[in-house]
Write a protein that holds these residues in place. Structure first.
Motif, PDB file in Angstrom:
ATOM      1  N   GLU A  37      76.192  99.834  87.184  1.00  0.00           N
ATOM      2  CA  GLU A  37      75.332  98.733  86.355  1.00  0.00           C
ATOM      3  C   GLU A  37      75.869  98.536  85.007  1.00  0.00           C
ATOM      4  OE1 GLU A  37      74.303 101.201  88.310  1.00  0.00           O
ATOM      5  OE2 GLU A  37      73.121 100.058  90.139  1.00  0.00           O
ATOM      6  N   SER A  38      75.644  97.216  84.444  1.00  0.00           N
ATOM      7  CA  SER A  38      76.166  96.987  83.222  1.00  0.00           C
ATOM      8  C   SER A  38      75.475  95.524  82.736  1.00  0.00           C
ATOM      9  CB  SER A  38      77.512  96.579  83.377  1.00  0.00           C
ATOM     10  OG  SER A  38      77.914  95.434  84.034  1.00  0.00           O
ATOM     11  N   ASN A  39      75.513  95.400  81.305  1.00  0.00           N
ATOM     12  CA  ASN A  39      75.103  94.085  80.753  1.00  0.00           C
ATOM     13  C   ASN A  39      75.292  92.751  81.532  1.00  0.00           C
ATOM     14  OD1 ASN A  39      73.261  95.377  79.022  1.00  0.00           O
ATOM     15  ND2 ASN A  39      75.064  95.917  77.695  1.00  0.00           N
ATOM     16  N   TRP A  40      76.478  92.757  82.052  1.00  0.00           N
ATOM     17  CA  TRP A  40      77.293  91.616  82.505  1.00  0.00           C
ATOM     18  C   TRP A  40      76.614  91.308  83.973  1.00  0.00           C
ATOM     19  CZ3 TRP A  40      79.319  87.099  82.479  1.00  0.00           C
ATOM     20  CH2 TRP A  40      79.759  86.596  83.498  1.00  0.00           C
ATOM     21  N   GLN A  41      76.162  92.613  84.756  1.00  0.00           N
ATOM     22  CA  GLN A  41      75.543  92.447  85.980  1.00  0.00           C
ATOM     23  C   GLN A  41      74.126  91.982  85.594  1.00  0.00           C
ATOM     24  OE1 GLN A  41      75.486  96.367  87.867  1.00  0.00           O
ATOM     25  NE2 GLN A  41      76.500  95.152  89.621  1.00  0.00           N
ATOM     26  N   VAL A  42      73.351  92.362  84.543  1.00  0.00           N
ATOM     27  CA  VAL A  42      72.139  91.766  84.162  1.00  0.00           C
ATOM     28  C   VAL A  42      71.987  90.354  84.027  1.00  0.00           C
ATOM     29  CG1 VAL A  42      69.982  92.229  82.535  1.00  0.00           C
ATOM     30  CG2 VAL A  42      71.273  93.936  83.394  1.00  0.00           C
ATOM     31  N   PHE A  43      73.074  89.841  83.067  1.00  0.00           N
ATOM     32  CA  PHE A  43      73.317  88.593  82.802  1.00  0.00           C
ATOM     33  C   PHE A  43      73.531  87.684  83.848  1.00  0.00           C
ATOM     34  CE2 PHE A  43      74.222  90.182  78.439  1.00  0.00           C
ATOM     35  CZ  PHE A  43      73.102  90.246  77.794  1.00  0.00           C
ATOM     36  N   SER A  44      74.605  88.161  84.699  1.00  0.00           N
ATOM     37  CA  SER A  44      74.830  87.460  86.050  1.00  0.00           C
ATOM     38  C   SER A  44      73.750  87.310  87.031  1.00  0.00           C
ATOM     39  CB  SER A  44      75.999  88.233  86.678  1.00  0.00           C
ATOM     40  OG  SER A  44      76.350  87.417  87.970  1.00  0.00           O
ATOM     41  N   ALA A  45      72.880  88.336  87.176  1.00  0.00           N
ATOM     42  CA  ALA A  45      71.611  88.108  87.989  1.00  0.00           C
ATOM     43  C   ALA A  45      70.639  87.378  87.423  1.00  0.00           C
ATOM     44  CB  ALA A  45      71.037  89.552  88.240  1.00  0.00           C
ATOM     45  N   ILE A  46      70.638  87.385  86.035  1.00  0.00           N
ATOM     46  CA  ILE A  46      69.449  86.204  85.390  1.00  0.00           C
ATOM     47  C   ILE A  46      69.962  84.909  85.709  1.00  0.00           C
ATOM     48  CG2 ILE A  46      68.469  85.394  83.166  1.00  0.00           C
ATOM     49  CD1 ILE A  46      68.653  88.494  82.177  1.00  0.00           C
ATOM     50  N   ARG A  47      71.437  84.673  85.402  1.00  0.00           N
ATOM     51  CA  ARG A  47      71.845  83.215  85.861  1.00  0.00           C
ATOM     52  C   ARG A  47      71.668  82.697  87.206  1.00  0.00           C
ATOM     53  NH1 ARG A  47      77.131  81.855  87.292  1.00  0.00           N
ATOM     54  NH2 ARG A  47      77.623  84.303  87.334  1.00  0.00           N
ATOM     55  N   LYS A  48      71.897  83.633  87.917  1.00  0.00           N
ATOM     56  CA  LYS A  48      71.591  83.132  89.489  1.00  0.00           C
ATOM     57  C   LYS A  48      70.306  83.055  89.864  1.00  0.00           C
ATOM     58  CE  LYS A  48      76.172  85.198  90.578  1.00  0.00           C
ATOM     59  NZ  LYS A  48      76.661  86.326  91.163  1.00  0.00           N
ATOM     60  N   LEU A  49      69.232  83.234  89.068  1.00  0.00           N
ATOM     61  CA  LEU A  49      67.804  83.181  89.509  1.00  0.00           C
ATOM     62  C   LEU A  49      67.562  82.047  90.201  1.00  0.00           C
ATOM     63  CD1 LEU A  49      65.839  85.286  86.644  1.00  0.00           C
ATOM     64  CD2 LEU A  49      66.554  86.079  89.040  1.00  0.00           C
ATOM     65  N   ARG A  50      67.126  81.997  91.238  1.00  0.00           N
ATOM     66  CA  ARG A  50      66.662  80.597  91.774  1.00  0.00           C
ATOM     67  C   ARG A  50      65.325  81.072  92.655  1.00  0.00           C
ATOM     68  NH1 ARG A  50      71.274  82.992  94.042  1.00  0.00           N
ATOM     69  NH2 ARG A  50      71.016  83.225  96.291  1.00  0.00           N
ATOM     70  N   ASN A  51      65.244  80.076  93.905  1.00  0.00           N
ATOM     71  CA  ASN A  51      64.138  80.367  94.775  1.00  0.00           C
ATOM     72  C   ASN A  51      64.281  81.600  95.813  1.00  0.00           C
ATOM     73  OD1 ASN A  51      61.833  80.230  96.610  1.00  0.00           O
ATOM     74  ND2 ASN A  51      62.779  78.352  97.759  1.00  0.00           N
ATOM     75  N   TYR A  52      63.527  82.545  95.366  1.00  0.00           N
ATOM     76  CA  TYR A  52      63.398  83.641  96.031  1.00  0.00           C
ATOM     77  C   TYR A  52      62.225  83.977  97.121  1.00  0.00           C
ATOM     78  CZ  TYR A  52      67.315  85.759  93.579  1.00  0.00           C
ATOM     79  OH  TYR A  52      68.499  85.694  93.162  1.00  0.00           O
ATOM     80  N   GLY A  53      61.669  82.825  97.427  1.00  0.00           N
ATOM     81  CA  GLY A  53      60.440  82.593  98.551  1.00  0.00           C
ATOM     82  C   GLY A  53      59.365  83.528  98.039  1.00  0.00           C
ATOM     83  N   HIS A  54      58.867  84.527  98.785  1.00  0.00           N
ATOM     84  CA  HIS A  54      57.556  85.220  98.726  1.00  0.00           C
ATOM     85  C   HIS A  54      57.975  86.577  98.531  1.00  0.00           C
ATOM     86  CE1 HIS A  54      53.359  83.790  99.116  1.00  0.00           C
ATOM     87  NE2 HIS A  54      53.020  85.375  99.288  1.00  0.00           N
ATOM     88  N   GLY A  55      57.118  87.315  97.598  1.00  0.00           N
ATOM     89  CA  GLY A  55      57.412  88.857  97.691  1.00  0.00           C
ATOM     90  C   GLY A  55      55.976  89.493  98.038  1.00  0.00           C
ATOM     91  N   TYR A  56      56.313  90.626  98.562  1.00  0.00           N
ATOM     92  CA  TYR A  56      54.973  91.209  99.272  1.00  0.00           C
ATOM     93  C   TYR A  56      55.116  92.686  98.729  1.00  0.00           C
ATOM     94  CZ  TYR A  56      55.403  87.395 102.276  1.00  0.00           C
ATOM     95  OH  TYR A  56      55.368  86.054 103.000  1.00  0.00           O
ATOM     96  N   VAL A  57      53.843  93.144  98.410  1.00  0.00           N
ATOM     97  CA  VAL A  57      53.427  94.611  98.040  1.00  0.00           C
ATOM     98  C   VAL A  57      52.190  95.080  98.821  1.00  0.00           C
ATOM     99  CG1 VAL A  57      52.815  96.173  96.014  1.00  0.00           C
ATOM    100  CG2 VAL A  57      54.489  94.169  95.799  1.00  0.00           C
ATOM    101  N   ASN A  58      52.594  95.882  99.751  1.00  0.00           N
ATOM    102  CA  ASN A  58      51.327  96.798 100.600  1.00  0.00           C
ATOM    103  C   ASN A  58      51.231  97.998  99.999  1.00  0.00           C
ATOM    104  OD1 ASN A  58      50.838  94.176 101.666  1.00  0.00           O
ATOM    105  ND2 ASN A  58      51.830  94.575 103.773  1.00  0.00           N
ATOM    106  N   PHE A  59      50.080  98.249  99.865  1.00  0.00           N
ATOM    107  CA  PHE A  59      49.827  99.961  99.458  1.00  0.00           C
ATOM    108  C   PHE A  59      49.578 100.597 100.796  1.00  0.00           C
ATOM    109  CE2 PHE A  59      49.120  97.491  95.364  1.00  0.00           C
ATOM    110  CZ  PHE A  59      49.819  98.377  94.759  1.00  0.00           C
ATOM    111  N   GLY A  60      50.092 101.476 101.218  1.00  0.00           N
ATOM    112  CA  GLY A  60      49.739 102.225 102.350  1.00  0.00           C
ATOM    113  C   GLY A  60      48.630 103.297 102.159  1.00  0.00           C
ATOM    114  N   GLU A  61      48.342 104.152 103.361  1.00  0.00           N
ATOM    115  CA  GLU A  61      47.249 105.019 103.313  1.00  0.00           C
ATOM    116  C   GLU A  61      47.668 105.937 102.551  1.00  0.00           C
ATOM    117  OE1 GLU A  61      44.635 107.803 106.455  1.00  0.00           O
ATOM    118  OE2 GLU A  61      46.481 106.411 107.303  1.00  0.00           O
ATOM    119  N   PRO A  62      47.109 106.588 101.500  1.00  0.00           N
ATOM    120  CA  PRO A  62      47.282 107.695 100.626  1.00  0.00           C
ATOM    121  C   PRO A  62      47.230 108.759 101.089  1.00  0.00           C
ATOM    122  CG  PRO A  62      45.680 105.983  99.635  1.00  0.00           C
ATOM    123  CD  PRO A  62      45.794 105.652 101.026  1.00  0.00           C
ATOM    124  N   ILE A  63      48.093 109.700 100.516  1.00  0.00           N
ATOM    125  CA  ILE A  63      48.206 111.161 101.291  1.00  0.00           C
ATOM    126  C   ILE A  63      47.681 111.962 100.040  1.00  0.00           C
ATOM    127  CG2 ILE A  63      49.688 112.941 102.157  1.00  0.00           C
ATOM    128  CD1 ILE A  63      51.891 110.732 102.755  1.00  0.00           C
TER     129      ILE A  63
END
Length: 815
Positions: free
Chosen positions: A450-476
């Motif tokens: 991991e490096s700053n170049w990876q971060v900047f490269s990821a930001i530069r490539k940001l585009r349509n990533y569709g939908h995100g999902y977060v489901n909280f499961g049954e607690p233990i």
């Protein structure tokens, strides 16, 4: 309402509307909180604040609830729609006065006794501005920190600076009818309600802002002054032959390396920044079962989030969701590889604490880290760590690492004041930015640091990533888990603190498996995953648009009719809507001929679709096996299907972290068969189960189902065939040879799935064979083929494609 109150509400209406953005928690108050909009409602607020009341009015307008500034008429008498526990804090006094609310409730309860048709809903509402936790040492920032009942002067600054960070947190409605029916006088019941409400609001504040921030000196004193760390420093001095001061400096450096430096201001800035990013790259973020974490917080639990790990985006997305669900953001365990400038400093101020990949051999580091984690628990900070240890490169869950779970239990043994609950979290995406690099790593490419170049490269490539999902499961709830699995666990509290109890390792292993199955139980089906599964199950990885939509619709209907679990989420959208949204992600080729559109992966990108298919493959394990059995035998009996499921389910359960027991799986299989018949995906003739007629529109969907588990069955066939040919073989040789043969088959038959020959997946299957007693062991530890294993191989080979069966029979092994 007095004329003065009306004048103030009118005076501040437009300034508040201009400065304030009210965030309602939860958004669906009817479903989650049981608030009935048809019944009269009175809102109960902690402090008598005009701005709080106006912010609440903005929220109620958006939710379609009655206005908190209107007058409420009950049995011909008028009451205010909003009641307050206490008055605003005076500028020159430290204590706010009560509002006489007990007299109002006493009157309301008396009214309910006289008018039996009345049922007033009392809805507690906690209004907060910003989410700043308290500080041990007050500073200028406390001028705009919201407290229980700030003076009007401080409230002016609070609204000006924190108006965009206003949160309206609703609680379950209290029935005045039910309260009035309790034993006791109206006054005593009113007193009880006010006392309970005061405690409730204190817990709400704690759950949203968290405990008082740890000062750096307090942190150092707590960790370095603990008995465990002092013993470790002494051991370090003896073993490394260094002075006590040198070992203390080393321990101090570990504290600095590990500890978070939480800043609420950064969280607020991050919230605004991430909101813009999410709006840019995601079509939406779906959150499931968030009421679970709010209930745990309301009951005073220490919450430990244990999510699956798909992407670096998980760190931001889950924290963002937790913040917007009205909970304090957790301290996050992050790999030391992310601690590079300037990202490491930003993450640290966002609540990240860093850990090394391995603690082996470094007793001082282990003691410091353990003590820091215990300190977080004891101070009441929520914590988040990833049980898989790293990001999944295949899209399926990785066998868990147990170190953090073991430390959590050990912290309990030393004594955590509050009940501790693990919250499994399923995180899913329709588009993961790292997928290409994941698959390159599976093919042998070295992981990039991991490096700053990876971060900047990821930001530069940001585009349509569709939908995100977060489901909280049954607690233990850990106390309950330990009571069930280790009834005498409390006895270890009096034992030597550094001594590891004998039951710890098996208990942690069971706990880890429980966490993973609950994550998979809360899976989110989405358009990208469904489309990928269908295309990869197709013989040519190309389907007509009509067949693809039909299959997606059939599979959605199947899971709605027979849910995989109560926690899994199925999209409400139609197959057409899912398909249209999935095409916008730009992952597929669309060609058109005289008969319609043809859908296929983009050139050389079919392999990337395996990641998204694997996110939900576990949902298709049982229906896929049913249909594979029916198609392979060109019709079969229910009994044969049950026999096959009974044999293969324990292996699939281990590999795919399936939550059903063996008996539950057979019951679920029976329900699936009935649903498949009802939907036309199976037909019954003379007691046998048959595929649908080829002329039926459901035939193609049924055929895809029969093929979706084919790669898993082929992998099983590879391992079982090598065992059959060798009869006795060492585990290492079996894993190595299985991978070589699987890799050859992948090349021969164009299998677009790197995990087909992934050593971890193959190793997991071999472990499952051994643990389920399909294999015998020799005296030197080698694995020995058995009659039972031969029967299993025959079952599997009957389901595998004939051309692959032929190749496996003729393969010549070289060991």
């Amino acid at each position: 309402m007095s004329w003065m109150r009306k004048a103030l509400l009118s005076l501040f209406h437009y300034p508040v509307k201009l400065l304030v953005k009210a965030h309602s928690i939860p958004v669906n108050v009817e479903t989650e909180l049981g608030i009935d909009k048809s019944k009269p409602i009175v809102y109960l607020l902690p402090a008598n604040s005009v701005t709080d009341q106006l912010a609440l009015r903005m929220s109620t307008e958006a939710l379609g609830l009655p206005s908190p500034t209107d007058t409420l008429t009950l049995a011909g008498r008028e009451y205010p729609s909003t009641l307050f526990l206490r008055k605003t804090q005076p500028i020159f006094r430290s204590q706010a006065d009560d509002t006489g609310i007990e007299d109002v409730f006493t009157d309301l309860f008396h009214l309910h006794r006289d008018h039996h048709q009345l049922d007033l809903q009392v809805v507690p509402v906690f209004v907060t501005w910003g989410r700043a936790p308290g500080r041990g040492t007050p500073g200028l920032a406390d001028l705009i920190a919201d407290n229980a009942a700030p003076s009007w002067l401080r409230k002016l600054f609070i609204v000006m600076f924190l108006g965009r960070d206003n949160f309206i947190n609703y609680s379950k409605a209290v029935s005045a009818r039910a309260m009035s029916n309790q034993h006791g006088s109206d006054k005593s019941i009113a007193h009880k309600l006010v006392r309970v409400a005061s405690t409730h609001f204190q817990r709400k504040r704690q759950s949203m802002t968290g405990p008082t921030l740890l000062e750096r000196q307090e942190l150092n004193n707590s960790v370095l002054g603990s008995d465990a760390v002092r013993r470790a420093m002494a051991e370090e001095s003896r073993s490394k032959k260094i002075t006590h001061d040198a070992s203390k400096d080393r321990a101090q450096s570990y504290v600095t390396e590990i500890a978070a430096d939480y800043r609420e201001g950064l969280i607020r800035f991050g919230d605004r920044l991430l909101t813009r990013i999410w709006n840019k790259i995601y079509n939406g973020i779906s959150v499931g079962h968030s009421e679970r974490i709010r209930e745990l917080a309301a009951n005073g639990h220490e919450i430990v989030y244990v999510p699956c790990h798909r992407s670096h985006m998980d760190y931001l997305l889950l924290t963002y969701v937790i913040y917007h669900e009205g909970m304090v953001t957790p301290h996050i365990a992050a790999g030391i590889n992310l601690n590079f400038w300037p990202v490491g400093k930003i993450f640290r101020r966002g609540g990240a604490f860093f850990l090394r990949r391995s603690f082996a051999g470094n007793k001082l580091y282990t003691a410091v880290f353990r003590e820091y984690l215990e300190l977080l628990f004891n101070k009441g900070y929520s914590v988040k760590y990833y049980p898989e240890g790293g990001r999944s490169r295949t899209g399926r869950l990785i066998p868990p690492k147990t170190g953090m779970l073991a430390m959590t239990i050990q912290a309990m043994l030393k004594g955590v004041n509050r009940p501790v609950s693990l919250v499994p979290v399923y995180i899913g995406y329709e588009n993961v930015m790292e997928v290409k690099s994941y698959l390159n790593e599976l093919k042998g490419t070295k992981k990039q640091k991991e490096s700053n170049w990876q971060v900047f490269s990821a930001i530069r490539k940001l585009r349509n990533y569709g939908h995100g999902y977060v489901n909280f499961g049954e607690p233990i709830q850990l106390n309950q888990f330990l009571e069930t699995h280790v009834p005498n666990w409390r006895d270890c509290r009096d034992a030597e603190p550094e001594k590891k109890p004998a039951w710890l390792t098996p208990a942690v292993n069971e706990l880890a498996n429980n966490v993973m199955t609950r994550i998979n139980r809360a899976a989110a089906v989405n358009g990208m995953a469904l489309t990928s599964l269908c295309l990869l199950s197709s013989k040519t990885q190309t389907m007509s648009e009509s067949e693809l939509k039909q299959a997606m619709g059939d599979f959605i209907s199947l899971f709605k009719n027979v849910p995989f679990s109560a926690d899994a989420t199925i999209p409400d959208a139609s197959a057409k809507e899912l398909f249209d949204d999935t095409l916008k992600l730009g992952k597929f080729e669309v060609e058109e001929d005289d008969y319609g559109r043809l859908i296929s992966p983009k050139p050389k990108s079919a392999v990337y679709l395996t990641y998204y298919r694997n996110n939900i493959l576990h949902l298709f394990a049982l229906p896929g096996l049913i249909m594979a059995c029916v198609f392979a035998h060109k019709g079969t009996s229910k009994a044969t299907v049950f026999q096959l499921i009974a044999a293969l389910y324990p292996l699939l359960q281990r590999e795919l972290f399936l939550h059903l027991s063996q008996d539950e799986a057979l019951t679920h299989t029976d329900a699936l068969i009935d649903a498949l018949v009802d939907q036309g995906l199976l037909r019954v003739k003379e007691g046998d189960l048959l595929p649908p007629d080829a002329q039926q529109k459901q035939f193609h969907s049924a055929w895809l189902l029969s093929r979706c588990m084919q790669e898993t069955l082929q992998r099983y066939a590879v391992v079982l065939t090598i065992l059959d040919k060798e009869k006795v073989i060492s585990r290492g040789a079996l894993e190595r040879t299985s991978r070589q043969v699987a890799e050859r088959l992948s090349t021969l038959y164009g299998l677009s799935s790197p995990e087909f020959y992934d050593k971890n997946v193959l190793s997991s299957f071999i472990s499952a064979l051994k643990d389920n007693h399909w294999l015998d062991s020799t005296e030197n530890g080698s694995l020995k083929y058995s009659e039972e294993c031969e029967a299993l191989r025959e079952d599997v080979m009957a389901l595998v494609w004939p051309e692959m069966t032929q190749h496996l029979e003729n393969v010549v092994l070289h060991n």
